[in-house]
Write a protein that holds these residues in place. Structure first.
Motif, PDB file in Angstrom:
ATOM      1  N   UNK A  94      16.278   7.562 -52.528  1.00  0.00           N
ATOM      2  CA  UNK A  94      17.684   7.150 -53.115  1.00  0.00           C
ATOM      3  C   UNK A  94      18.410   7.200 -53.915  1.00  0.00           C
ATOM      4  N   UNK A  95      17.911   8.665 -55.335  1.00  0.00           N
ATOM      5  CA  UNK A  95      19.017   8.709 -56.624  1.00  0.00           C
ATOM      6  C   UNK A  95      19.575  10.213 -55.610  1.00  0.00           C
ATOM      7  N   UNK A  96      19.176  10.903 -55.175  1.00  0.00           N
ATOM      8  CA  UNK A  96      19.768  11.674 -53.697  1.00  0.00           C
ATOM      9  C   UNK A  96      21.607  11.382 -53.535  1.00  0.00           C
ATOM     10  N   UNK A  97      21.315  10.118 -52.612  1.00  0.00           N
ATOM     11  CA  UNK A  97      22.440  10.055 -52.245  1.00  0.00           C
ATOM     12  C   UNK A  97      23.295   8.863 -52.716  1.00  0.00           C
ATOM     13  N   UNK A  98      22.129   8.178 -54.155  1.00  0.00           N
ATOM     14  CA  UNK A  98      23.674   8.344 -55.151  1.00  0.00           C
ATOM     15  C   UNK A  98      24.198   8.670 -55.956  1.00  0.00           C
TER      16      UNK A  98
ATOM     17  N   UNK B 163      37.710   3.480 -48.665  1.00  0.00           N
ATOM     18  CA  UNK B 163      36.539   4.144 -48.476  1.00  0.00           C
ATOM     19  C   UNK B 163      35.705   4.563 -49.615  1.00  0.00           C
ATOM     20  N   UNK B 164      36.444   4.504 -50.179  1.00  0.00           N
ATOM     21  CA  UNK B 164      35.762   4.487 -52.171  1.00  0.00           C
ATOM     22  C   UNK B 164      34.890   3.163 -52.339  1.00  0.00           C
ATOM     23  N   UNK B 165      35.749   1.231 -51.802  1.00  0.00           N
ATOM     24  CA  UNK B 165      34.951   0.825 -51.960  1.00  0.00           C
ATOM     25  C   UNK B 165      33.819   0.645 -50.434  1.00  0.00           C
ATOM     26  N   UNK B 166      33.837   1.728 -49.781  1.00  0.00           N
ATOM     27  CA  UNK B 166      32.834   1.373 -48.813  1.00  0.00           C
ATOM     28  C   UNK B 166      31.629   2.291 -49.747  1.00  0.00           C
ATOM     29  N   UNK B 167      31.990   2.936 -50.488  1.00  0.00           N
ATOM     30  CA  UNK B 167      30.775   4.140 -51.144  1.00  0.00           C
ATOM     31  C   UNK B 167      30.252   3.760 -52.222  1.00  0.00           C
TER      32      UNK B 167
ATOM     33  N   UNK C 152      25.735   0.570 -54.731  1.00  0.00           N
ATOM     34  CA  UNK C 152      25.327  -0.972 -55.979  1.00  0.00           C
ATOM     35  C   UNK C 152      23.751  -1.204 -54.842  1.00  0.00           C
ATOM     36  N   UNK C 153      23.852  -0.980 -53.356  1.00  0.00           N
ATOM     37  CA  UNK C 153      22.612  -1.238 -52.624  1.00  0.00           C
ATOM     38  C   UNK C 153      21.828  -0.057 -52.630  1.00  0.00           C
ATOM     39  N   UNK C 154      21.969   0.978 -52.819  1.00  0.00           N
ATOM     40  CA  UNK C 154      20.373   1.612 -53.017  1.00  0.00           C
ATOM     41  C   UNK C 154      20.321   1.445 -53.868  1.00  0.00           C
ATOM     42  N   UNK C 155      21.192   1.666 -55.590  1.00  0.00           N
ATOM     43  CA  UNK C 155      20.704   0.560 -56.479  1.00  0.00           C
ATOM     44  C   UNK C 155      19.533  -0.550 -56.862  1.00  0.00           C
ATOM     45  N   UNK C 156      19.706  -1.331 -55.293  1.00  0.00           N
ATOM     46  CA  UNK C 156      18.793  -2.215 -55.262  1.00  0.00           C
ATOM     47  C   UNK C 156      17.498  -2.026 -55.031  1.00  0.00           C
ATOM     48  N   UNK C 157      17.955  -1.532 -54.260  1.00  0.00           N
ATOM     49  CA  UNK C 157      16.661  -0.628 -53.403  1.00  0.00           C
ATOM     50  C   UNK C 157      15.606   0.181 -54.430  1.00  0.00           C
TER      51      UNK C 157
END
Length: 82
Positions: free
Chosen positions: A55-59, A11-15, A20-25
């Motif tokens: 994205x910030x909220x999701x991160x 679960x942590x790996x998935x998060x 990481x994807x959100x930060x790239x976006x």
């Protein structure tokens, strides 16, 4: 949060991957924002800023979720050595 390998779960790996994807976006959106002229295209600028906010909220949510996973009691008892 930085997760030590000994505490890493699926679960942590998935998060972390999602984060990481959100930060790239978010970086892609920052580059798009730099390329726009606010006076010429205020609607596009506003849309990009709204996407960045989401994205910030999701991160932040992912960071909270990772922290929550780390605080949860382990489901597997630690190995004992005798």
């Amino acid at each position: 949060p930085v997760v030590p390998p000994s505490r890493r779960t699926a679960a942590i790996t998935k998060f972390e991957q999602q984060r990481t994807e959100d930060r790239k976006q978010r970086l892609v959106l920052q580059e798009k924002l730099k390329a726009l002229a606010p006076q010429k295209d205020p609607v596009a600028v506003s849309a990009i800023k709204q996407q960045q906010s989401k994205l910030n909220d999701h991160i932040n949510y992912l960071n909270f979720s990772i922290d929550d996973q780390l605080k949860a009691p382990s489901t597997v008892p630690p190995a004992t050595t005798k």
